[in-house]
Scaffold this active site. Structure first.
Site, PDB file in Angstrom:
ATOM      1  CB  CYS A 215      -5.812 -15.296  14.994  1.00  0.00           C
ATOM      2  SG  CYS A 215      -5.678 -14.152  13.611  1.00  0.00           S
TER       3      CYS A 215
ATOM      4  NE  ARG B  91      -2.855  -0.417   3.235  1.00  0.00           N
ATOM      5  CZ  ARG B  91      -3.838  -1.329   3.171  1.00  0.00           C
ATOM      6  NH1 ARG B  91      -4.893  -1.114   2.430  1.00  0.00           N
ATOM      7  NH2 ARG B  91      -3.747  -2.463   3.856  1.00  0.00           N
ATOM      8  CE1 TYR B  92       0.154   4.178   4.110  1.00  0.00           C
ATOM      9  CE2 TYR B  92       0.334   1.882   4.779  1.00  0.00           C
ATOM     10  CZ  TYR B  92      -0.314   3.100   4.850  1.00  0.00           C
ATOM     11  OH  TYR B  92      -1.406   3.244   5.652  1.00  0.00           O
TER      12      TYR B  92
ATOM     13  CG  ASP C  60     -10.312  -0.785  10.416  1.00  0.00           C
ATOM     14  OD1 ASP C  60     -10.107   0.371  10.014  1.00  0.00           O
ATOM     15  OD2 ASP C  60      -9.426  -1.507  10.914  1.00  0.00           O
TER      16      ASP C  60
ATOM     17  NE  ARG D  94      -5.436  -7.656   6.812  1.00  0.00           N
ATOM     18  CZ  ARG D  94      -4.330  -7.182   7.417  1.00  0.00           C
ATOM     19  NH1 ARG D  94      -3.845  -7.779   8.470  1.00  0.00           N
ATOM     20  NH2 ARG D  94      -3.730  -6.109   6.938  1.00  0.00           N
TER      21      ARG D  94
ATOM     22  CB  CYS E  24     -10.442  -9.669  17.741  1.00  0.00           C
ATOM     23  SG  CYS E  24      -8.758 -10.117  18.229  1.00  0.00           S
TER      24      CYS E  24
ATOM     25  CB  CYS F 182     -10.997  -9.427  13.305  1.00  0.00           C
ATOM     26  SG  CYS F 182      -9.665  -9.633  12.120  1.00  0.00           S
TER      27      CYS F 182
ATOM     28  CE  LYS G 144      -2.353   1.543  10.449  1.00  0.00           C
ATOM     29  NZ  LYS G 144      -1.992   0.764   9.240  1.00  0.00           N
TER      30      LYS G 144
ATOM     31  NE  ARG H 194       4.509   1.941   6.157  1.00  0.00           N
ATOM     32  CZ  ARG H 194       4.467   3.169   5.644  1.00  0.00           C
ATOM     33  NH1 ARG H 194       5.411   3.594   4.810  1.00  0.00           N
ATOM     34  NH2 ARG H 194       3.479   3.977   5.937  1.00  0.00           N
TER      35      ARG H 194
ATOM     36  CG  ASP I 186      -6.037   1.383   7.984  1.00  0.00           C
ATOM     37  OD1 ASP I 186      -5.485   1.642   6.905  1.00  0.00           O
ATOM     38  OD2 ASP I 186      -5.503   0.760   8.918  1.00  0.00           O
TER      39      ASP I 186
HETATM   40  S1  SF4 Z   1      -7.548  -8.513  15.102  1.00  0.00           S
HETATM   41 FE1  SF4 Z   1      -7.970 -10.126  13.570  1.00  0.00          FE
HETATM   42  S2  SF4 Z   1      -5.940 -10.635  12.729  1.00  0.00           S
HETATM   43 FE2  SF4 Z   1      -5.601  -9.587  14.699  1.00  0.00          FE
HETATM   44  S3  SF4 Z   1      -5.499 -11.235  16.250  1.00  0.00           S
HETATM   45 FE3  SF4 Z   1      -7.617 -10.482  16.202  1.00  0.00          FE
HETATM   46  S4  SF4 Z   1      -8.637 -11.903  14.772  1.00  0.00           S
HETATM   47 FE4  SF4 Z   1      -6.430 -12.105  14.393  1.00  0.00          FE
END
Ligand code: SF4
Length: 354
Positions: free
Chosen positions: A109, A96-97, A278, A118, A113, A116, A322, A100, A315
């Site tokens: 994971c 994206r940048y 997000d 993603r 979360c 999340c 960001k 990096r 973001d």
């Molecule tokens: S935010 Fe998403 S990518 Fe990060 S640890 Fe939690 S579930 Fe995994």
């Protein structure tokens, strides 16, 4: 009422696990089946042990226990909220940048979360990067001399075995113009037993600077075991930063945020980013407004050490990167003179260049 229980010895991955552990209510089960069919569940013993069953708004449960509110998707929410796909030239890379790239070694994971960004891409069923795809991803990095920094993310790179992590780090280490390898992980805090001496050794590569960026959202996550895991990393000479997500009902008050940032700094972890939530599907119940986030940042400023100040960032939806969205302390008075606001809200003139 707090339910007396033994600390779990395994990661909870199914609704039946959560049921048995009194983490979900029977009347919610049908709705939660729909949530679980769509989004992965994982709660490690370390995080499960922190949940207070007697608190219906427990901030740890709110982060990891599925909620029927996840079925409510707003029109603004999107499957790829920060536009990873638009910037992915080959599988596993997000560029994206200019200087990096992200390298996603895994989609798995230690914990999943509920907020999340993603969440549509991570989980135990997501396709892992094949050996050929990893070769192509590393080939992409090797063919772009502007890439100074590689961010290992995912998924969580520290769910890999030390052997697989070391292999990836060694191959990155062979690319001369990559100088910095940044590892984004929830593992040091959510599953600290994984941070063994072997894992820490795998993070180090001759001639490269490795940084570990730990994800934590509440001071209670900084248990003795998490602190010891982070100390193993820092004592090995690897600097640590943190990233946190501003979450309604978890950390969106000044005392909770200050306690989190202080706990991190006490562990020699410099708060780096406070992310605005997000637009991930089904996460509106966990998002705050930008104005609330700015008000919280104002309350942190001057009241806790400068070391404890993260950069509040958004973001931009769609993959535009960001931007800092913290409050601005400069303004102009009616006569066009520059004014600077102090941490108590007082305003002071600042002279123009003479
Ligand atoms: S935010 Fe998403 S990518 Fe990060 S640890 Fe939690 S579930 Fe995994």
């Amino acid at each position: 009422m707090t339910v007396a229980r033994n600390i779990a010895s395994k990661t909870f991955r199914r609704l039946s696990d959560l049921d048995q552990a009194a983490l979900i209510r029977a009347e919610k089960r049908a709705a939660l089946e729909q949530v679980a069919a769509r989004y992965a569940i994982a709660i490690t013993p370390a995080m499960e042990a922190l949940i207070d069953r007697g608190d219906p708004n427990d901030p740890i449960a709110r982060q990891f226990v599925p909620d029927a509110a996840e079925l409510d998707v707003t029109p603004q929410e999107r499957a790829d909220p920060i536009g990873d796909h638009a910037h992915s030239p080959v599988a596993g890379i997000v560029h994206r940048y200019p200087d990096r790239v992200l390298l996603k070694l895994t989609h798995v994971c230690a914990v999943y979360c509920r907020f999340c960004f993603r969440r549509e891409m991570v989980g135990p069923d997501a396709e892992p990067l094949t050996a050929a795809q990893l070769d192509a991803a590393l080939g992409y990095i090797a063919a772009h001399p502007d890439i100074w920094e590689v961010v290992l993310t995912g998924g969580d790179p520290l769910v890999l075995s030390p052997r697989r992590l070391r292999e990836a780090m060694t191959r990155l280490g062979a690319i001369g113009y990559v100088k910095v390898i940044r590892v984004h992980s929830r593992v040091p805090i959510a599953d600290p037993a994984r941070i063994t001496d072997e894992m820490v050794a795998a993070l180090k590569v001759e001639g490269k600077a490795t940084y570990v960026v730990a994800h934590a959202n509440h001071a209670r996550e900084m248990t003795a075991a998490a602190r010891a895991a982070c100390a193993r990393i820092v004592d090995a000479g690897i600097p640590m930063l943190s990233q946190s997500v501003l979450l309604a009902g978890v950390n969106d008050d000044p005392q909770t945020l200050a306690a989190l940032m202080r706990a991190l700094v006490e562990c020699r972890i410099k708060p780096y980013y406070l992310h605005h939530g997000d637009l991930a599907p089904g996460t509106a119940h966990l998002r705050t407004s930008l104005e609330h986030g700015q008000a919280l940042m104002r309350q942190l400023r001057g009241r806790v050490s400068g070391l404890c100040q993260p950069t509040y960032v958004l973001d931009i939806p769609g993959g535009h990167g960001k931007s800092p969205v913290g409050p601005c302390y400069l303004s102009r008075d009616d006569e066009g003179r520059t004014q600077i606001e102090d941490f108590n809200g007082g305003r002071h003139c600042y002279p123009p260049p003479s």
